[in-house]
Design an enzyme around this catalytic site. Structure first.
Site, PDB file in Angstrom:
ATOM      1  N   TYR A 189       2.770  62.603  51.352  1.00  0.00           N
ATOM      2  CA  TYR A 189       3.699  63.682  50.993  1.00  0.00           C
ATOM      3  C   TYR A 189       4.938  63.212  50.243  1.00  0.00           C
ATOM      4  O   TYR A 189       5.770  64.022  49.852  1.00  0.00           O
ATOM      5  CB  TYR A 189       4.096  64.449  52.257  1.00  0.00           C
ATOM      6  CG  TYR A 189       2.923  65.203  52.860  1.00  0.00           C
ATOM      7  CD1 TYR A 189       2.399  66.312  52.205  1.00  0.00           C
ATOM      8  CD2 TYR A 189       2.331  64.794  54.045  1.00  0.00           C
ATOM      9  CE1 TYR A 189       1.320  67.009  52.732  1.00  0.00           C
ATOM     10  CE2 TYR A 189       1.241  65.483  54.582  1.00  0.00           C
ATOM     11  CZ  TYR A 189       0.741  66.583  53.920  1.00  0.00           C
ATOM     12  OH  TYR A 189      -0.329  67.274  54.429  1.00  0.00           O
ATOM     13  N   ASN A 193       3.072  77.655  49.193  1.00  0.00           N
ATOM     14  CA  ASN A 193       2.434  76.499  49.808  1.00  0.00           C
ATOM     15  C   ASN A 193       2.396  76.791  51.305  1.00  0.00           C
ATOM     16  O   ASN A 193       3.330  76.443  52.031  1.00  0.00           O
ATOM     17  CB  ASN A 193       3.187  75.203  49.536  1.00  0.00           C
ATOM     18  CG  ASN A 193       2.484  74.010  50.180  1.00  0.00           C
ATOM     19  OD1 ASN A 193       1.506  74.187  50.910  1.00  0.00           O
ATOM     20  ND2 ASN A 193       2.988  72.810  49.931  1.00  0.00           N
ATOM     21  N   HIS A 216       0.168  72.647  46.266  1.00  0.00           N
ATOM     22  CA  HIS A 216       0.033  71.676  47.358  1.00  0.00           C
ATOM     23  C   HIS A 216       0.588  70.345  46.879  1.00  0.00           C
ATOM     24  O   HIS A 216       0.216  69.886  45.786  1.00  0.00           O
ATOM     25  CB  HIS A 216      -1.430  71.521  47.789  1.00  0.00           C
ATOM     26  CG  HIS A 216      -1.985  72.785  48.353  1.00  0.00           C
ATOM     27  ND1 HIS A 216      -1.691  73.209  49.631  1.00  0.00           N
ATOM     28  CD2 HIS A 216      -2.745  73.746  47.790  1.00  0.00           C
ATOM     29  CE1 HIS A 216      -2.285  74.375  49.837  1.00  0.00           C
ATOM     30  NE2 HIS A 216      -2.924  74.733  48.734  1.00  0.00           N
ATOM     31  N   SER A 251       0.046  67.410  48.179  1.00  0.00           N
ATOM     32  CA  SER A 251      -1.002  66.388  48.216  1.00  0.00           C
ATOM     33  C   SER A 251      -2.255  66.911  47.514  1.00  0.00           C
ATOM     34  O   SER A 251      -2.394  68.116  47.269  1.00  0.00           O
ATOM     35  CB  SER A 251      -1.327  66.046  49.671  1.00  0.00           C
ATOM     36  OG  SER A 251      -1.896  67.170  50.317  1.00  0.00           O
ATOM     37  N   ARG A 259      -9.834  70.393  54.317  1.00  0.00           N
ATOM     38  CA  ARG A 259      -8.707  70.746  53.444  1.00  0.00           C
ATOM     39  C   ARG A 259      -9.161  71.190  52.060  1.00  0.00           C
ATOM     40  O   ARG A 259      -8.380  71.696  51.263  1.00  0.00           O
ATOM     41  CB  ARG A 259      -7.785  69.541  53.251  1.00  0.00           C
ATOM     42  CG  ARG A 259      -6.905  69.268  54.422  1.00  0.00           C
ATOM     43  CD  ARG A 259      -5.899  68.195  54.064  1.00  0.00           C
ATOM     44  NE  ARG A 259      -5.574  67.405  55.209  1.00  0.00           N
ATOM     45  CZ  ARG A 259      -4.595  67.708  56.082  1.00  0.00           C
ATOM     46  NH1 ARG A 259      -3.839  68.760  55.898  1.00  0.00           N
ATOM     47  NH2 ARG A 259      -4.379  66.948  57.124  1.00  0.00           N
TER      48      ARG A 259
END
Ligand code: DQA
Length: 145
Positions: free
Chosen positions: A22, A72, A98, A100, A109
Site C-alpha cells: 500500500y 475505493n 485500488h 494495490s 481480490r
C-alpha cells in the site's frame, strides 16, 4: 465541478498496512494529495472514509448531485452487493480506484462486484491512481454539452 471520493473499510489505517502493498502513506497524507490535485485541476472535492458499510451506502446516496464519484471501498469491493446497488443509483460517472494491483494478488481480490458500473478503473497505481481518476472525471465533465 463537484467530486466525491469515498474510501472504505480499513483505509483509515493505511499507514499501518503492508507498505510493500500500500505504499506506507497515511489516509490524511493521501487526502492532502487528493485535495492538492483537485485544486490544480480546478475541481471541488470532498473526501470521506468509513469502516461502516451502511454509512458508505448512505454516502453513495448523497452523491446523487455530484459530477463524479471516486470509490475505493476496500474489501467491500469484492462482495458488497449493497454498495453495488447504491452505486447503480449514482447518475454521475464512477471511477473505481485500488491502490494495490488487485488482479495480481489473492484470487478472491480479483473480482470486483462494482467493476461493470465504473466508467473507469484505476488499479495498482498507488496514490497517483486518484489523480488519474480526477483527471478522467474533469475530462468527462468538459465533454458535457
Ligand atoms: C484495496 C484492495 C482491497 O483488496 C483491500 O481489501 C483494500 C484496499 C486497494 O486500494 O488496493 O482494503 O481496495
Amino acid at each position: 465541478m463537484q467530486v466525491v471520493v469515498l474510501n472504505g473499510v480499513n483505509l483509515d489505517v493505511l499507514a499501518r498496512r503492508d507498505p510493500a502493498v500500500y505504499g506506507g502513506l497515511s489516509l490524511s497524507e493521501l487526502e492532502t494529495r487528493i485535495y492538492e490535485w483537485a485544486s490544480e485541476l480546478g475541481c471541488h472535492v470532498r473526501c470521506r472514509q468509513t469502516n461502516h458499510e451502511g454509512e458508505y451506502v448512505g454516502w453513495c446516496h448523497d452523491a446523487m448531485e455530484a459530477d463524479g464519484i471516486i470509490v475505493n471501498p476496500g474489501a467491500w469491493s469484492h462482495y458488497s452487493y449493497a454498495i453495488r446497488d447504491a452505486l447503480e443509483l449514482v447518475p454521475a460517472p464512477i471511477v473505481e480506484v485500488h491502490l494495490s494491483d488487485i488482479e495480481a494478488r489473492e484470487d478472491w481480490r480479483r473480482q470486483s462486484v462494482l467493476a461493470d458500473l465504473a466508467a473507469k478503473r484505476v488499479i495498482g497505481k498507488g496514490p497517483d491512481g486518484y489523480r488519474e481518476a480526477l483527471e478522467f472525471l474533469v475530462a468527462q465533465t468538459g465533454k458535457k454539452p
